[in-house]
Motif scaffolding. Structure first.
Motif, PDB file in Angstrom:
ATOM      1  N   PHE A  89       0.825  -1.204   0.000  1.00 23.82           N
ATOM      2  CA  PHE A  89       0.000   0.000   0.000  1.00 23.82           C
ATOM      3  C   PHE A  89       0.861   1.256   0.000  1.00 23.82           C
ATOM      4  CE2 PHE A  89      -2.382   3.277   2.350  1.00 23.82           C
ATOM      5  CZ  PHE A  89      -3.438   3.434   1.474  1.00 23.82           C
ATOM      6  N   LEU A  90       1.889   1.297   0.830  1.00 23.12           N
ATOM      7  CA  LEU A  90       2.769   2.468   0.882  1.00 23.12           C
ATOM      8  C   LEU A  90       3.537   2.652  -0.417  1.00 23.12           C
ATOM      9  CD1 LEU A  90       4.090   2.241   4.551  1.00 23.12           C
ATOM     10  CD2 LEU A  90       2.471   3.879   3.612  1.00 23.12           C
ATOM     11  N   SER A  94       7.755   5.964  -7.370  1.00 18.54           N
ATOM     12  CA  SER A  94       9.218   5.962  -7.270  1.00 18.54           C
ATOM     13  C   SER A  94       9.863   7.029  -8.157  1.00 18.54           C
ATOM     14  CB  SER A  94       9.765   4.576  -7.645  1.00 18.54           C
ATOM     15  OG  SER A  94       9.382   4.261  -8.975  1.00 18.54           O
ATOM     16  N   HIS A  95       9.204   7.482  -9.225  1.00 16.88           N
ATOM     17  CA  HIS A  95       9.811   8.509 -10.076  1.00 16.88           C
ATOM     18  C   HIS A  95       9.556   9.892  -9.490  1.00 16.88           C
ATOM     19  CE1 HIS A  95       5.674   8.229 -11.464  1.00 16.88           C
ATOM     20  NE2 HIS A  95       5.814   9.452 -11.982  1.00 16.88           N
TER      21      HIS A  95
END
Length: 159
Positions: free
Chosen positions: A23-24, A30-31
């Protein structure tokens, strides 16, 4: 059964931990976003296709032979009848002292009439609105015993 209960709590905790990690990761991409540059305005006009609105489905149901319940109100007026005006009488009695007010209230309880008290800086006036002029006349006769002057008039509403 004891072995299942012994391992159930750690397996459940591990499942919840894995769920929280995924979920996190899914809510934190990430970009990296470059927020330093201003947004560019695109001046393209888009033609939208007509969408199927769910309300249109309800209008087609009459053809299918059933209807959905709808909150509607129908009011039917019969304008051929004559409106009969009802005569309303107004009894007004100016009160000079608290004893007169007490006597008047006791008589009104016996006659079972509703009343309004209008208070000014210098005077108190009692108003009774009723359709029964005979009751009002009998009340006026009783009030003369207490030396209270009362007047009966036709009541006309200010429109």
């Amino acid at each position: 059964m004891k072995k299942i209960l012994k391992w159930f709590t750690p397996v459940l905790a591990l499942g919840v931990a894995i769920f929280i990690i995924f979920f996190l990761i899914s809510i934190n991409p990430s970009h990296e976003q470059n927020y330093g540059q201003p947004l560019r305005h695109k001046s393209e006009v888009l033609q939208k296709k007509p969408q199927d609105v769910w309300l249109n489905h309800f209008s087609k149901t009459q053809k299918l032979g059933y209807f959905y319940p709808v909150n509607e109100v129908f009011i039917e007026l019969d304008l051929d009848e004559k409106i009969v005006s009802k005569t309303i009488y107004k009894l007004s009695a100016p009160l000079l002292d608290p004893y007169q007010l007490f006597c008047l209230k006791e008589e009104l309880k016996q006659h079972s009439l509703k009343y309004y008290l209008v208070r000014d800086k210098n005077s108190v006036e009692l108003l009774i609105y009723s359709k029964d002029v005979a009751r009002l006349n009998s009340l006026v006769r009783v009030l003369k015993n207490y030396q209270i002057s009362a007047n009966i008039e036709l009541f006309k509403e200010d429109i």
